[in-house]
Motif scaffolding. Structure first.
Motif, PDB file in Angstrom:
ATOM      1  N   ARG A 135      32.470  46.571  34.160  1.00 28.47           N
ATOM      2  CA  ARG A 135      32.497  45.759  32.867  1.00 28.47           C
ATOM      3  C   ARG A 135      31.368  46.608  31.915  1.00 28.47           C
ATOM      4  N   THR A 489      50.423  35.975  28.628  1.00 31.48           N
ATOM      5  CA  THR A 489      49.230  35.062  28.151  1.00 31.48           C
ATOM      6  C   THR A 489      48.906  34.309  29.317  1.00 31.48           C
ATOM      7  N   ASP A 497      43.139  29.076  26.882  1.00 31.18           N
ATOM      8  CA  ASP A 497      43.468  30.459  26.873  1.00 31.18           C
ATOM      9  C   ASP A 497      42.376  31.440  27.663  1.00 31.18           C
ATOM     10  N   LEU A 498      42.752  32.482  28.324  1.00 31.58           N
ATOM     11  CA  LEU A 498      41.813  33.315  29.068  1.00 31.58           C
ATOM     12  C   LEU A 498      42.264  34.891  28.422  1.00 31.58           C
ATOM     13  N   THR A 499      40.812  35.531  28.427  1.00 26.03           N
ATOM     14  CA  THR A 499      41.046  37.012  27.899  1.00 26.03           C
ATOM     15  C   THR A 499      42.039  37.730  28.969  1.00 26.03           C
ATOM     16  N   THR A 500      42.969  38.700  28.450  1.00 26.11           N
ATOM     17  CA  THR A 500      43.632  39.342  29.361  1.00 26.11           C
ATOM     18  C   THR A 500      43.636  40.793  28.938  1.00 26.11           C
ATOM     19  N   TRP A 501      44.189  41.722  29.743  1.00 25.59           N
ATOM     20  CA  TRP A 501      44.464  43.058  29.382  1.00 25.59           C
ATOM     21  C   TRP A 501      45.376  43.610  30.273  1.00 25.59           C
ATOM     22  N   THR A 507      49.671  42.168  33.974  1.00 30.89           N
ATOM     23  CA  THR A 507      48.840  41.848  33.214  1.00 30.89           C
ATOM     24  C   THR A 507      47.571  41.384  34.167  1.00 30.89           C
ATOM     25  N   PHE A 509      43.424  39.543  34.605  1.00 35.70           N
ATOM     26  CA  PHE A 509      42.768  38.447  33.748  1.00 35.70           C
ATOM     27  C   PHE A 509      41.519  38.235  34.906  1.00 35.70           C
TER      28      PHE A 509
END
Length: 526
Positions: A135, A489, A497-501, A507, A509
């Protein structure tokens, strides 16, 4: 500059002290005869005396400068004028969050150690800071504010720790870690340990499964680990959304792991939460585990068979199945049912509803399996099976013995057809995900011991769930989670809601704590 100033001050001090002369006292003597001879002797040795004093001064300067440099701890780069370059990697695995005796954590000590390394270095020295979660990673820099900000962004996570992909060639490498995680370190790396023995218990695995051979009832299967040196008295608690509870006390020896299966009362549904508690547990994130059981709904199943005790009993005991037994000679394909189970039979035309088939003959709609004459395979063991597919999740076929199977050749050109289990070259379990779905098991239950295995009721439950479109929940550890949905999502069960990539076809998270998370992409959910 700092090294030059230190050396100059040290040399000046030594020289001043060396040439500092004390005033000698005057003394009256009776005769100078003896002293005149001494003075003459001294005059002859004056050159040697000067050389001795010079060598003494040089030796004093050398010793003083070495002591000053040792206390100042300058790097070779500081002496030569080149800045020092070092890579500092901080272990951010979840065990670094364990509390220590001073009521801090291993992570607090690791961050303090990295700060001291940076602050004690020269002003031109440069550092690259990175963590093992991928990260945070800085460039090689001497900017202390940037390095401090990077340290603040780092935190222990439940993701798998990996040594970062950074250039370490020709650079000093320092790894600050508790040593629990297995990292592939460079040979030149120096490990700065912040390990401190600590007491910890954890739920290593937790799954709720249907109880074999009963109409209702579920079992909770646990793996409980005690990472402490001493044995621990552990309280195990299970709760679900219907408040069906279970409490049991167990003792686990130090550095030991136990497996337990407990019968859950009632008919649990929804979120099933398991917890372990004990005295002096320094890590809380691994004390809880979650499983999920979707609400049961009635399913009308037509069993087309000439007589099969195993299937009739198992389906008849399933509380969500409305079973109808039909003889193959009266089957017409127009039955008002949700799905079919065909026992050593397959209609010529594909039925309108999903179908599970045991030892079917070759048919065009079964991936063109009728094009090649079937072969007979005897004394087969299952050599490969894909537990990642929903119908084989938590299904072990390791010890399944098959005395006789029908070897069908399925067309490999169909993108929706997959072989999930095989014995050597013989396909044993084949699925097709195109609607209407079908699953072909290429052996009869009478020709194997699969029906008496604990995995068989789970297999049947998985197939029915997959047919009816109820996706089985993905069971993952806390940390980075990949879900097989593109551009999805992700939200918590409370709608946060959570951050995703996104990755190719999936997907990702971050799941910081055990819980139920919902991933959605259009009409698809998991």
């Amino acid at each position: 500059m700092q090294v030059a100033l230190l050396c100059g001050l040290t040399a000046a001090t030594v020289i001043v002290l060396f040439f500092l002369k004390l005033r000698h006292p005057r003394v009256a003597v009776a005769s100078l005869l003896l002293w005149e001879r001494v003075l003459q002797d001294r005059h002859h040795r004056s050159l040697l005396e000067r050389l001795r004093r010079l060598l003494s001064l040089l030796l004093a300067l050398t010793i003083a400068l070495l002591i000053a440099l040792a206390l100042g701890r300058p790097e070779a780069g500081a002496i030569t004028g080149a800045p020092r370059e070092a890579v500092i990697v901080l272990d951010t695995s979840i065990t670094m969050a364990a509390r220590t005796a001073d009521n801090q954590s291993r992570w607090d000590h690791a961050r303090d150690a990295a700060t001291r390394l940076i602050e004690s270095a020269g002003g031109n020295d440069r550092f690259l800071l990175a963590d093992t979660s991928g990260r945070v990673a800085t460039a090689m820099t001497a900017d202390r504010e940037q390095l401090g900000a990077a340290l603040e962004r780092m935190t222990p996570l439940a993701s798998r720790p990996v040594f970062p992909q950074v250039d370490v060639s020709g650079r000093e490498v320092i790894v600050v870690s508790d040593g629990i995680a297995t990292l592939d370190l460079p040979r030149t790396a120096r490990v700065l340990s912040v390990f401190e023995p600590a007491d910890n218990v954890a739920i290593a695995d937790f799954t709720v499964v249907a109880r074999a051979g009963e109409r209702e009832g579920y079992d909770g299967r646990f793996v409980i680990a005690n990472h402490s040196l001493e044995s621990k008295y552990i309280r195990l608690t299970i709760e679900d959304s219907s408040e069906v509870g279970f409490i049991e006390n167990v003792t686990v020896n130090g550095r030991d792991t136990i497996m337990r299966t407990v019968a859950l009362s009632g008919n649990p549904v929804g979120v099933i939460r398991a917890r372990v508690t004990t005295d002096e547990d320094v890590l809380a994130v691994d004390d809880e585990a979650i499983d999920y059981l979707p609400p049961l709904r009635d399913t009308t199943v037509a069993l087309v068979t000439a007589g099969n005790e195993f299937l009739e009993t198992l389906l008849g005991l399933d509380g969500r199945v409305d079973l109808r037994v039909i003889s193959p000679d009266v089957y017409n394909g127009n039955e008002a049912v949700d799905l079919y189970v065909f026992d050593e039979f397959a209609p010529s035309i594909q039925p309108r509803h999903p179908a599970l088939l045991f030892r079917p003959p070759g048919r065009p709609w079964l991936a063109a399996s009728d094009l090649t004459p079937p072969l007979r395979a005897s004394a087969i063991e299952v050599t490969n099976w894909d537990e990642a597919h929903p119908i084989l999740e938590h299904v072990s076929m390791l010890d399944v013995r098959i005395t006789d199977a029908r070897h069908l050749e399925f067309a490999s050109t169909s993108p929706t057809t997959r072989i999930l289990a095989s014995g050597g070259q013989t396909p044993l379990v084949v699925v097709n995900s195109a609607v209407p779905k079908w699953v072909a098991v290429n052996f009869a239950l009478d020709d194997s011991d699969f029906p008496v295995h604990p995995s068989f009721p789970i297999f049947m439950q998985n197939v029915l769930t997959w047919f009816m479109g109820d996706r089985l929940p993905l069971r993952r550890s806390v940390g980075t989670v990949d879900v097989p949905l593109s551009d999805a999502t992700v939200a918590t069960i409370n709608g946060v809601d959570l951050t995703t990539w996104s990755r190719l076809g999936s997907t990702s998270f971050e799941a910081p704590v055990p819980g139920l998370y919902v991933a959605s992409a259009g009409a698809a959910r998991t």
